[in-house]
Design a protein around this motif. Structure first.
Motif, short mmCIF file in Angstrom:
data_model
loop_
_atom_site.label_atom_id
_atom_site.label_comp_id
_atom_site.label_asym_id
_atom_site.label_seq_id
_atom_site.Cartn_x
_atom_site.Cartn_y
_atom_site.Cartn_z
N LYS A 82 46.11 16.91 61.09
CA LYS A 82 45.39 17.81 60.06
C LYS A 82 44.76 18.92 60.88
CE LYS A 82 43.53 13.75 57.44
NZ LYS A 82 42.29 12.82 57.06
N HIS A 83 44.44 18.88 62.16
CA HIS A 83 43.69 19.98 62.68
C HIS A 83 44.92 21.11 62.75
CE1 HIS A 83 40.67 21.87 65.06
NE2 HIS A 83 41.73 22.56 65.72
N ASN A 84 46.08 20.97 63.11
CA ASN A 84 46.88 21.86 63.46
C ASN A 84 47.36 22.55 61.94
OD1 ASN A 84 46.90 21.95 66.08
ND2 ASN A 84 48.81 20.72 66.46
N LEU A 85 47.41 21.77 60.77
CA LEU A 85 47.78 22.10 59.66
C LEU A 85 46.89 23.19 59.02
CD1 LEU A 85 49.17 18.80 57.92
CD2 LEU A 85 50.13 21.05 58.16
N THR A 86 45.53 23.03 59.72
CA THR A 86 44.40 24.01 59.33
C THR A 86 44.91 25.28 59.65
OG1 THR A 86 42.51 22.48 59.34
CG2 THR A 86 41.94 24.66 59.66
N TYR A 87 45.46 25.60 60.82
CA TYR A 87 45.99 26.99 61.56
C TYR A 87 46.97 27.31 60.62
CZ TYR A 87 43.60 25.37 65.75
OH TYR A 87 42.68 24.76 66.61
N TRP A 88 48.22 26.36 60.23
CA TRP A 88 49.33 26.75 59.81
C TRP A 88 48.87 27.13 58.07
CZ3 TRP A 88 51.25 22.07 62.06
CH2 TRP A 88 51.55 22.19 63.55
N ASN A 89 47.86 26.39 57.52
CA ASN A 89 47.81 26.62 56.31
C ASN A 89 46.44 27.92 56.08
OD1 ASN A 89 49.00 24.68 54.90
ND2 ASN A 89 47.38 23.34 55.37
N ASN A 90 46.42 28.58 57.23
CA ASN A 90 45.63 29.79 57.28
C ASN A 90 44.24 29.57 56.74
OD1 ASN A 90 45.02 32.62 58.02
ND2 ASN A 90 45.94 33.47 55.91
N GLU A 91 43.59 28.64 57.26
CA GLU A 91 42.26 28.12 56.89
C GLU A 91 41.22 28.40 57.99
OE1 GLU A 91 43.47 24.76 53.65
OE2 GLU A 91 43.02 24.20 55.49
N GLU A 92 40.16 28.61 57.54
CA GLU A 92 38.89 28.70 58.73
C GLU A 92 38.52 27.56 59.46
OE1 GLU A 92 35.76 31.03 57.13
OE2 GLU A 92 37.09 32.73 56.56
N TYR A 93 38.20 28.16 60.72
CA TYR A 93 37.79 26.94 61.51
C TYR A 93 36.70 27.48 62.55
CZ TYR A 93 41.25 29.47 64.51
OH TYR A 93 41.71 30.01 65.00
N TYR A 94 35.96 26.55 63.16
CA TYR A 94 34.82 26.93 64.20
C TYR A 94 35.66 26.84 65.52
CZ TYR A 94 31.22 25.88 61.00
OH TYR A 94 30.40 25.77 59.94
N GLY A 95 35.46 27.93 66.60
CA GLY A 95 35.79 27.93 67.85
C GLY A 95 34.91 28.10 68.79
N ILE A 96 34.51 26.81 69.41
CA ILE A 96 33.52 26.63 70.50
C ILE A 96 34.19 26.66 71.94
CG2 ILE A 96 31.55 25.30 71.19
CD1 ILE A 96 31.23 26.49 68.01
N GLY A 97 33.19 27.32 72.77
CA GLY A 97 33.34 27.23 74.15
C GLY A 97 34.24 28.59 74.61
N ALA A 98 34.13 28.62 76.13
CA ALA A 98 34.63 30.01 76.73
C ALA A 98 36.01 30.31 76.37
CB ALA A 98 34.27 29.85 78.35
N GLY A 99 36.35 31.30 76.21
CA GLY A 99 37.79 31.71 75.61
C GLY A 99 38.40 31.21 74.47
#
Length: 379
Positions: A250-267
């Motif tokens: 499900k998580h990778n499908l978030t990227y491939w479906n061009n949907e938004e997500y939080y990105g936390i942490g250095a880099g």
């Protein structure tokens, strides 16, 4: 209103640096790990204040090596994530696992925190090859880690594999596939080596000391990957990902479906509120920025309409089901043909894409030259 449904948390610490890895990472020893975890929790809280969520459907803790943390540190990190994000009942909650440092106590903490999916960095089964690419586990560690995980009740297990590695032959990769299938797990991710800058392999390549398989052999490995996994009941749902029914990521499908997500942490990279951002990479700088401002974005970019369309195409085409023309029209008001009509027609004539039941997708031949296809959808 923007409402991300996925969270990525980056843990940049490693006990050993893999020769191919270009992700943001540092050696664990001597690092301010506890301060880093506290900074991550602050960033989570501040980001959610600015961009609230309605429902979190996937959480992914990656690295680096998240399981290089001590039991106490791991427990603290996962508690911090739980304090900020209230996942939905059927959340997919993944953590990356290194087979060399997994003990029952860490797995128990992971299980207790609600994590229900493990992504195990196996890469290969030949120990000489593992040493050559900078991995610090041996074949026995793979089996031990999976046995421990199953004993604790983990069923959703994914294994990462690599091909096109220096010194790797087609027969070696076939052996890896056979042993991987015998694990009887529901998901595989398998990637061809890409030599990135600022890696050990890149340095060796510049010196003429990196001896990679011939391009024809790499193609044979990819064909072998697709054929063998298909024969054993795995569905290829993305260029590099294969699963049993209902075990797609499900998580990778978030990227491939061009949907938004939080990105936390250095880099880490995130996509919220129509803005893509990347956080600063150096650990101490990240902690300092979080302590003083609550945010640590190094770069922010408001995604234009044209860029959204580009991303919709080349991310969506990574999926074997392709891009839904109806969904595209609903999101952007026009058909892909209105923007890329000539390009699509040309790719169809070449036999690289096809339209089936309202889905535009790569053909089998297109899978082998996917990056060349994606370039056609850049304005």
């Amino acid at each position: 209103m923007f409402s991300p449904k996925a969270v990525y948390v980056h843990i940049p610490f490693c006990e050993q640096i893999c020769h191919y890895c270009d992700f943001n990472k540092v050696f664990l020893k001597g690092q301010p790990v506890d301060d880093y975890i506290a900074a991550c929790e602050t960033e989570m809280k501040e980001t959610v204040k600015q961009f609230p969520y309605k429902e979190i459907q996937s959480i992914y803790v990656g690295g680096g090596t998240p399981t290089s943390l001590s039991v106490i540190q791991l427990e603290r990190l996962l508690k911090a994530i739980k304090n900020v994000y209230k996942p939905c009942e059927d959340v997919e909650y993944t953590i990356e696992v290194n087979p060399s440092n997994m003990v029952e106590e860490k797995l128990a903490v992971i299980k207790e925190a609600g994590i229900n999916r493990l992504s195990i960095g196996v890469q290969a089964f030949q120990e000489e090859l593992l040493r050559r690419i900078g991995r610090n586990h041996v074949e026995k560690d793979i089996y031990d880690t999976i046995d421990k995980a199953r004993t604790l009740g983990f069923e959703n297990i994914s294994v990462d594999l690599m091909f096109g590695l220096p010194g790797q032959t087609v027969s070696m990769f076939k052996e890896t596939l056979i042993k991987a299938i015998q694990l009887n797990i529901p998901h595989f991710s398998a990637y061809s080596l890409k030599v990135e800058e600022k890696t050990v392999f890149h340095q060796l390549q510049r010196k003429g000391k990196l001896h990679l398989p011939a391009e024809d052999d790499e193609v044979k490995m990819y064909e072998l990957l697709m054929n063998v996994l298909l024969e054993h009941g795995y569905n290829q749902y993305e260029i590099s990902n294969f699963s049993k029914s209902n075990y797609e990521s499900k998580h990778n499908l978030t990227y491939w479906n061009n949907e938004e997500y939080y990105g936390i942490g250095a880099g880490a990279h995130g996509y919220v509120g129509g803005i893509r951002h990347s956080n600063v990479g150096p650990i101490k700088k990240y902690i300092s920025l979080i302590d003083t401002t609550g945010r640590s974005a190094n770069e922010q970019h408001i995604v234009t309409f044209e860029e959204k369309i580009e991303e919709e195409m080349f991310l969506g085409l990574r999926k074997l089901e392709g891009v839904s023309i109806e969904r595209f029209i609903n999101k952007y008001g026009k058909s892909p043909f209105d923007f890329f009509g000539k390009e699509i027609k040309h790719l169809e004539i070449q036999g690289l894409v096809e339209i089936v039941n309202g889905q535009m997708k790569l053909t089998r031949n297109g899978l082998f030259v996917a990056n060349e296809v994606f370039e056609k959808f850049l304005f």
